[in-house]
Design an enzyme around this catalytic site. Structure first.
Site, PDB file in Angstrom:
ATOM      1  N   PRO A 243      -3.232   2.108  -2.182  1.00  0.00           N
ATOM      2  CA  PRO A 243      -2.843   3.135  -1.209  1.00  0.00           C
ATOM      3  C   PRO A 243      -2.029   2.502  -0.079  1.00  0.00           C
ATOM      4  O   PRO A 243      -2.401   1.462   0.443  1.00  0.00           O
ATOM      5  CB  PRO A 243      -4.178   3.651  -0.680  1.00  0.00           C
ATOM      6  CG  PRO A 243      -5.239   3.064  -1.531  1.00  0.00           C
ATOM      7  CD  PRO A 243      -4.670   1.879  -2.227  1.00  0.00           C
ATOM      8  N   GLU A 244      -0.928   3.131   0.250  1.00  0.00           N
ATOM      9  CA  GLU A 244      -0.100   2.674   1.362  1.00  0.00           C
ATOM     10  C   GLU A 244      -0.212   3.699   2.487  1.00  0.00           C
ATOM     11  O   GLU A 244      -0.992   4.637   2.396  1.00  0.00           O
ATOM     12  CB  GLU A 244       1.348   2.495   0.890  1.00  0.00           C
ATOM     13  CG  GLU A 244       1.440   1.544  -0.315  1.00  0.00           C
ATOM     14  CD  GLU A 244       2.857   1.351  -0.836  1.00  0.00           C
ATOM     15  OE1 GLU A 244       3.797   1.430  -0.032  1.00  0.00           O
ATOM     16  OE2 GLU A 244       3.022   1.120  -2.047  1.00  0.00           O
TER      17      GLU A 244
END
Ligand SMILES: [Zn+2]
Length: 287
Positions: free
Chosen positions: A2-3
């Site tokens: 996840p960014e």
């Protein structure tokens, strides 16, 4: 992994659901996923409430009502937060197979928080790089000292970025992935930003012209904002109470498209390795 857009999505989804509800039970299934003494972690959380959720880079910071503390959650590679009651999945996240999401502790559940209203929050993490950690408010600056500016904030501007890259010998992709320089960008958005900016990922940061640095800043902000609006990219199986999924994946221009036709020219998207990461680019559109 996840960014920023994905963590931001989790933040707003969870915020709508878990705030100001008493935590009635805490179960730790893997001690090392908690970076506190087990007894302290349970004691501080039990009977406490999360009053606010903030995000810094890819880190979630949940403010606790009692003890002047924050519960930090870093999902890293495969971490996932699932909030649910008996049969309804309300919020997910992370990066694993569908069968691992459910409202029961699963094989990869590392921590389970029970809420007084019968709801549950599971921290699942297949590859166990993620963690939970409670810190005092006074310890937060130390905790965040290696975080560069938020890419969507005013601190991420030309003067700042230029000073960071003008003498740097690393590749521009490595610079974008460096959380000390900018907090929140990972492999997907680094590739997308460099494609949008027409810059080859392995170029030495110091070789960039001023106009190219400006393009990177502009495109970083545009792409991250769009991705947040689309609820992110990486959540193959991310679903919320309305069954919505992160759909930025349909807007990706190069990431995950190796061998496919470039959207901007007659060329083909290629994949190589830069900054130790799989890197997607178009050799015609990027210089
Ligand atoms: Zn192209």
């Amino acid at each position: 992994m996840p960014e920023l857009p994905e963590v931001e999505t989790i933040k707003s989804d969870l915020g709508a659901m878990i705030l100001n509800i008493k935590i009635s039970g805490v179960k730790i299934f893997r001690d090392k996923s908690v970076k506190n003494r087990k007894e302290d972690f349970v004691r501080i959380l039990k009977g406490n409430e999360i009053t606010e959720i903030e995000r810094r880079g890819k880190l979630l910071m949940m403010r606790l009502k009692k003890d002047d503390s924050f519960l930090l959650v870093h999902l890293r590679m495969t971490g996932q937060l699932v909030f649910c009651d008996k049969d309804k999945l309300l919020a997910g996240g992370g990066h694993s197979d569908k069968d691992k999401i459910g409202c029961l502790p699963g094989k990869h559940t590392r921590v389970h928080l029970e809420f007084a209203n019968g709801k549950n929050l599971f921290f699942n993490d297949q590859r166990v790089f993620g963690y939970l950690k409670i810190v005092k408010k006074s310890e937060l600056p130390e905790e965040l000292k290696n975080f560069g500016p938020e890419p969507l904030g005013d601190d991420f501007n030309f003067d700042y970025f230029w000073q960071k890259i003008r003498k740097r010998k690393a590749s521009i992709k490595a610079v974008l992935l460096d959380q000390k320089i900018i907090a929140g960008i990972g492999n997907i958005y680094a590739d997308e930003v460099l494609f949008a900016s027409g810059i080859l990922p392995w170029r030495t940061a110091s070789s960039l012209k001023r106009i190219e640095a400006e393009k990177i800043i502009k495109n970083t902000k545009i792409i991250l904002k769009k991705a947040i609006k689309s609820r992110g990219t990486t959540f193959n199986n991310y679903v919320d109470g309305h069954g919505r999924k992160g759909n930025f994946v349909s807007k990706l221009k190069v990431y995950g498209r190796a061998g496919e036709k470039c959207f901007s020219c007659e060329g083909v998207v290629k994949k190589t390795r830069t900054a130790q990461r799989g890197t997607h680019y178009c050799g015609k559109c990027q210089r």
